[in-house]
Design an enzyme around this catalytic site. Structure first.
Site, mmCIF file in Angstrom:
data_model
loop_
_atom_site.group_PDB
_atom_site.id
_atom_site.type_symbol
_atom_site.label_atom_id
_atom_site.label_comp_id
_atom_site.label_asym_id
_atom_site.label_seq_id
_atom_site.Cartn_x
_atom_site.Cartn_y
_atom_site.Cartn_z
ATOM 1 C CB CYS A 1 -0.939 -0.016 1.198
ATOM 2 S SG CYS A 1 -2.095 1.376 1.239
ATOM 3 C CB CYS B 1 -7.012 0.239 7.205
ATOM 4 S SG CYS B 1 -6.703 -0.082 5.451
#
Length: 356
Positions: free
Chosen positions: A101, A199
Site C-alpha cells: 500500500c 485498516c
C-alpha cells in the site's frame, strides 16, 4: 513550500501537519478514502458508511486551519491491495499489505494527486528518515530515531524519485515527544489510541474476510502431515494457516505442534515441533535496493524477517532475476513466505524483498 500531508485522523499524521505549519510551510491535508465501499461479497456492492477516520481528519484540518481533500481510491485499493491480500493467503503465503500500500497507494496514487494539487512534497507520519547523501548522489532511507516505533521496514519499496518528494517530519522524534506536542496543540487525536489492525479488517478476522471475498467454496479440506509425510490430521482450508501457528491445528499430540510450511499445490499443511521452525537460509524475490545500487557480489547485512523481528546478521548473495539468497549466521524462527525481508546496515535500509 506547499506540502500535502496524508492525514488519517491519528496523532502521528495530525502532529506531522502541525509541525510543518509551525515551520512556515503552506500545508494542505489529503485523506485517502480506501475501504468503506469494498464489496461484502463477490459482485455485491458494499454499503458501510464512510470510515470514521475521514471525519476525524477533517476535524483536525479545520482546527489547524488548512484546506482538506478526501481522495477516493477505493477501486484501486480493492484491486491492488485487497486482491493481493486474499490471493496470497490462497497461495499458502502470508501477505504484508501495508508494504504494498505504501508503494502503490500512498506514495503512488496519493503522491501523484498531491502534485496535481500543486504540492511539491507529500508528508506522512511515518517514523523513518529520508536523507540526501551528496557523496553518492542518492537518497538514503534510515530507521526512525525511536527504535520502538521505527517503520522503515514498511518503506523498502520506495524509489529514488519518490523519496525526493517525501517528507517524514517525525523521523527524528520519539513517540512520547509527538504525543506531548499533540497535547500542547490541543489536537483532537492527542488522546486517540493507536490501532494495530489492518485498516480493511477492523475485527482482525482474516479467515472470515478471505471467505467473504471469495466465497466459502474455497474451504477445501486437505491433509496435515509431518516433515516425513505422515498424516497427522485434516484441515479445512489452507488459507486459515500461517507459518509458526500453533493454535487451531486440532491434533492431539504428546508435544506442541506448529505449522512449518504450506504446500498450496498439494493443499497440504506441514506441521512439526518448535525446533523444526528454525532455518539458516532463505530466498528473497523482487528485491528493491533503496539506498544503494544493486551490489555486484556478496555483502553483509542485518536481515529483518518481520516487522517486530530484531534483525539477524547474514550474508546477502545476489542471484539472477532480482533475487537474493540470504545466509543467516544464526538460525531464525518461522521465516514466512509472503512476508518482507528487509536488509539493514546500521540504521540504513539497504533494500528488501519478498520471502519465497
Amino acid at each position: 513550500m506547499k506540502i500535502a500531508v496524508a492525514m488519517s485522523g491519528g496523532v502521528d499524521s495530525s502532529t506531522a501537519a502541525a509541525i510543518l505549519i509551525e515551520e512556515g510551510h503552506e500545508v494542505i491535508g489529503l485523506t485517502m478514502h480506501l475501504w468503506d465501499s469494498l464489496p461484502d461479497a463477490p459482485g455485491e456492492a458494499g454499503s458501510r458508511p464512510a470510515p470514521g477516520h475521514v471525519a476525524e481528519a477533517r476535524r483536525v484540518a479545520e482546527q489547524l486551519g488548512i484546506p482538506h481533500w478526501v481522495i477516493p481510491l477505493q477501486e484501486l485499493f480493492a484491486s491492488e491491495i485487497v486482491g493481493y491480500f486474499v490471493d496470497e493467503y490462497l497461495r499458502g503465503r502470508t501477505p504484508n499489505p501495508c508494504v504494498l500500500c505504501n508503494r502503490r497507494i500512498k506514495f503512488g496514487a496519493l503522491l501523484k494527486k498531491a502534485g496535481e494539487l500543486g504540492a511539491s512534497a507529500l508528508a506522512t507520519g511515518h517514523y523513518a528518515r529520508i536523507q540526501w547523501e551528496p557523496s553518492v548522489s542518492r537518497f538514503k532511507l534510515r530507521r526512525g530515531r525511536d527504535r520502538r516505533k521505527d517503520q522503515s521496514y514498511f518503506l523498502f519499496l520506495l524509489g529514488q524519485e519518490q523519496m525526493g518528494k517525501i517528507l517524514l517530519p517525525l523521523g527524528d522524534k520519539a513517540k512520547d515527544e509527538v504525543r506531548e506536542q499533540a497535547f500542547r496543540l490541543n489536537l483532537p487525536a492527542a488522546r486517540k489510541a493507536e490501532s494495530q489492525e489492518i485498516c480493511f479488517i477492523p475485527d482482525n478476522d482474516y479467515r472470515k474476510f478471505v471467505e467473504t471475498r471469495k466465497g466459502e467454496g474455497i474451504a477445501k479440506a486437505g491433509k496435515i502431515v509431518n516433515a516425513q509425510g505422515q498424516v497427522l490430521g485434516r484441515h479445512e482450508g489452507i488459507y486459515a494457516y500461517t507459518v509458526g501457528q500453533r493454535r487451531g491445528l486440532g491434533i492431539a499430540a504428546p508435544h506442541p505442534l506448529y505449522v512449518l510450511a504450506l504446500d498450496a499445490g498439494k493443499n497440504t499443511v506441514i506441521a512439526g515441533r518448535n525446533e523444526e521452525l528454525f532455518t539458516a537460509g532463505l530466498t528473497v524475490r523482487a528485491v528493491n535496493w533503496v539506498s544503494i545500487p544493486p551490489p555486484e557480489g556478496k555483502i553483509e547485512a542485518d536481515v529483518q524477517i518481520r516487522y517486530r523481528h530484531p534483525g539477524a546478521p547474514g550474508t546477502l548473495v545476489p542471484l539472477q532475476g532480482g533475487r537474493v539468497r540470504v545466509e543467516l549466521k544464526i538460525p531464525q524462527r518461522a521465516v514466512t513466505p509472503g512476508q518482507a525481508a528487509v536488509f539493514y546496515r546500521g540504521d540504513e535500509v539497504l533494500g528488501g524483498g519478498w520471502i519465497e
